[in-house]
Write an enzyme that holds these catalytic residues in place. Structure first.
Site, mmCIF file in Angstrom:
data_model
loop_
_atom_site.group_PDB
_atom_site.id
_atom_site.type_symbol
_atom_site.label_atom_id
_atom_site.label_comp_id
_atom_site.label_asym_id
_atom_site.label_seq_id
_atom_site.Cartn_x
_atom_site.Cartn_y
_atom_site.Cartn_z
ATOM 1 N N GLN A 1 -37.398 -16.596 8.353
ATOM 2 C CA GLN A 1 -37.914 -16.118 7.076
ATOM 3 C C GLN A 1 -37.560 -17.143 5.994
ATOM 4 O O GLN A 1 -36.396 -17.247 5.602
ATOM 5 C CB GLN A 1 -37.294 -14.762 6.731
ATOM 6 C CG GLN A 1 -37.706 -13.639 7.662
ATOM 7 C CD GLN A 1 -37.016 -12.328 7.340
ATOM 8 O OE1 GLN A 1 -35.925 -12.314 6.783
ATOM 9 N NE2 GLN A 1 -37.637 -11.220 7.697
ATOM 10 N N PHE B 1 -31.947 -17.924 6.644
ATOM 11 C CA PHE B 1 -30.975 -17.904 7.747
ATOM 12 C C PHE B 1 -31.183 -16.710 8.676
ATOM 13 O O PHE B 1 -30.226 -16.081 9.110
ATOM 14 C CB PHE B 1 -29.537 -17.926 7.201
ATOM 15 C CG PHE B 1 -29.339 -18.779 5.977
ATOM 16 C CD1 PHE B 1 -29.881 -20.056 5.895
ATOM 17 C CD2 PHE B 1 -28.603 -18.315 4.896
ATOM 18 C CE1 PHE B 1 -29.703 -20.852 4.768
ATOM 19 C CE2 PHE B 1 -28.406 -19.100 3.765
ATOM 20 C CZ PHE B 1 -28.964 -20.368 3.693
ATOM 21 N N HIS B 2 -32.456 -16.436 9.029
ATOM 22 C CA HIS B 2 -32.789 -15.285 9.859
ATOM 23 C C HIS B 2 -33.554 -15.702 11.116
ATOM 24 O O HIS B 2 -34.582 -15.110 11.455
ATOM 25 C CB HIS B 2 -33.611 -14.274 9.055
ATOM 26 C CG HIS B 2 -32.849 -13.578 7.982
ATOM 27 N ND1 HIS B 2 -33.454 -12.807 7.002
ATOM 28 C CD2 HIS B 2 -31.525 -13.525 7.719
ATOM 29 C CE1 HIS B 2 -32.531 -12.317 6.199
ATOM 30 N NE2 HIS B 2 -31.352 -12.744 6.611
ATOM 31 N N ALA B 3 -33.069 -16.670 11.841
ATOM 32 C CA ALA B 3 -33.772 -17.168 13.016
ATOM 33 C C ALA B 3 -33.773 -16.136 14.148
ATOM 34 O O ALA B 3 -32.782 -15.456 14.395
ATOM 35 C CB ALA B 3 -33.123 -18.459 13.503
#
Length: 527
Positions: A288, A456-458
């Site tokens: 995201q 930081f939403h891998a």
């Protein structure tokens, strides 16, 4: 020899360690590459930015991103007990029920996952149809109550958006309001606090820290252990039942590939013998991106005041005040264009200058908010540049290679500029730092390319249905599962940490062969 060896003491690993070890006849070993979570700033919510690029951060970067003027994007990942739940902003956002229904996997609809969300949760608002109490994870309302958090919500309402008191009620995400977060008494409440630390008091749980696993040990098509190094000492841990990878969307596929499980060409290019050609390992990478909008101002109300003695005292004695700020205290969901079935962006709003992906020191007071593109279609991958497992993975996200992602980002920035013009925010939004020349599509598009970065939403690099089956078992290898955000087919419309809690809870039932709880929403409808 242990029954289960769990690689990674982050959110999923902590949940599994706690739930599997509830049976005293089961032995569990949890392996963490980083140190214990005793750094003081881990437990102070407002200090999370000080943890970036420290010893508790894997400190990754993407390779050059083609649609972002070939910038490399900073990608922090927690390298300590609690994993990224020990260094992130601590938002508790589950996502939209439709997100889970799109997974298309038996047992993974929202109705089927809701009991696990509730099982994990101790929500200070109390129990309801969608919320639980008494679970390990403390979910709290904010205690900072910064005036800019309220002003942002008020400005969004002035701009014509609706109010939303609970983004996790399963009914409606649209609108603006305060976020809930994973805190207890104003302090960070990580997955290590919630699950792992209580489990470590049991004699059947072993924790190994500062031990980086390099390879899964596979014999006759079965995972039987892992091997790695603590400094110069090689350590091998054997698993009698299963090896469980809970290392996250970058490190889990990295470890699989260094064990010979992955796309044959990627492995052959770096001279790793191919044990199993698994073409989807490391593929389908989702994230995201956020487009931050930073407004400096002179009003002394940002988190910079948290260093002042009276606020330090307030935090220590009462667990309130600016040091409890998790950054994005408030925000909201909206649809940037008509015809969408659900929101395509969420705004995060924080009472600080959050510049340079959080790596830049604030130069004064300010407010930062901006749109996060939720269901991004742009897809990247995690691969290898070397056969040396001490190197870092090669990560390319390919942000904004999909045209709809760009449309959402541009529309989101334009909506944010409109919110910034409202009366409630005017004391804080005079001139945007390095803002676009105008709110035209062309100028905003260039602003997106210059300033967008990861939130930081891998997810999705060991996708359920492709790399793992519906019980999270790696296809083609016995005794090996993946339990972390990498199994999610999409990042969804939430912050993945809340979903990973539910994934860990459900995975424990799958591993132990326990029956799934009755779907709560469907059951309520029948009653």
């Amino acid at each position: 020899m242990y029954d289960y060896v769990i690689v990674g003491a982050g959110t999923a690993g902590s949940v599994l360690a706690a739930r599997l070890s509830e049976d005293p006849g089961i032995t569990v070993c949890v392996v963490e590459a980083g140190p214990v979570d005793d750094a003081q700033n881990i437990h102070i919510p407002a200090a999370f930015g000080t943890l970036f690029r420290s010893r508790v951060d894997w400190d990754y970067d993407s390779h050059e991103e083609p649609m972002l003027h070939r910038r490399r994007i900073y990608l922090p990942r927690g390298k300590t007990l609690g994993g990224s739940s020990s260094i992130n902003a601590g938002l508790y956002l589950r996502g939209n029920p439709a997100d889970f229904d799109l997974w298309g996997q038996p047992g993974w609809t929202f109705d089927e996952l809701l009991p696990y969300f509730k099982r994990s949760e101790d929500n200070e608002r109390g129990e309801s149809k969608y919320h639980g109490v008494g679970g390990p994870m403390s979910v709290s309302d904010g205690r900072s109550n910064n005036v800019m958090g309220t002003a942002f919500v008020d400005a969004a309402l002035e701009a014509g958006h609706s109010f939303n008191a609970d983004f996790n009620d399963g009914a409606n995400q649209d609108g603006f309001g305060p976020f809930q977060m994973m805190q207890r008494d104003g302090r960070r409440w990580s997955s290590a606090d919630a699950y792992l630390r209580p489990a470590l008091s049991r004699p059947n749980v072993t924790l190994e820290t500062n031990l980086q696993i390099h390879r899964i040990v596979i014999e006759n098509g079965r995972a039987v252990g892992v091997t790695g190094y603590r400094l110069d000492e090689q350590i091998t841990l054997r698993a009698n039942r299963e090896v469980i990878l809970s290392s996250g969307s970058y490190n889990t596929p990295f470890l699989l590939m260094h064990s010979g499980i992955g796309p044959a060409k990627v492995l052959s290019d770096v001279d790793i013998p191919v044990l199993l050609d698994h073409p989807d390992v490391g593929q389908n990478l989702k994230d995201q991106p956020i487009v931050p909008m930073v407004y400096p101002h002179d009003v002394p109300v940002s988190t910079l005041i948290g260093h002042e003695p009276q606020y330090v005292k307030e935090f220590l004695e009462h667990g309130t005040g600016p040091l409890t700020s998790n950054g994005p205290e408030s925000g909201g969901y909206l649809r940037t264009r008509s015809g969408l079935d659900a929101p395509d962006v969420v705004f995060y709003n924080g009472p600080l200058m959050f510049a340079d992906s959080g790596l830049g020191l604030p130069t004064g007071h300010g407010i930062t908010f901006g749109p996060v593109v939720l269901m991004a279609e742009s897809t990247g991958d995690v691969s290898l540049d070397s056969d040396d497992p001490t190197t870092k993975p090669k990560i390319v996200h390919n942000y904004f290679t999909n045209e709809d992602d760009l449309r959402s980002a541009v529309g989101g920035v334009q909506a944010g500029m409109e919110i910034a013009r409202q009366k409630s925010l005017r004391p804080y939004t005079g001139t945007m730092l390095r803002g676009p020349a105008s709110d035209s599509d062309k100028d905003v598009l260039e602003y997106v390319r210059l300033h967008a970065h990861s939130i930081f939403h891998a997810t999705s690099t060991c996708m359920i249905g492709k790399v793992v089956d519906a019980e999270l078992r790696v296809k083609g290898i016995d005794g090996l599962r993946v339990v972390d955000a990498s199994i999610m087919p999409r990042t969804g419309r939430g912050a993945p940490n809340a979903t990973v809690l539910a994934i860990g809870e459900k995975a424990a039932d799958l591993i132990l062969g326990r029956p799934a709880p009755r779907p709560l929403v469907a059951a309520a409808a029948k009653e």
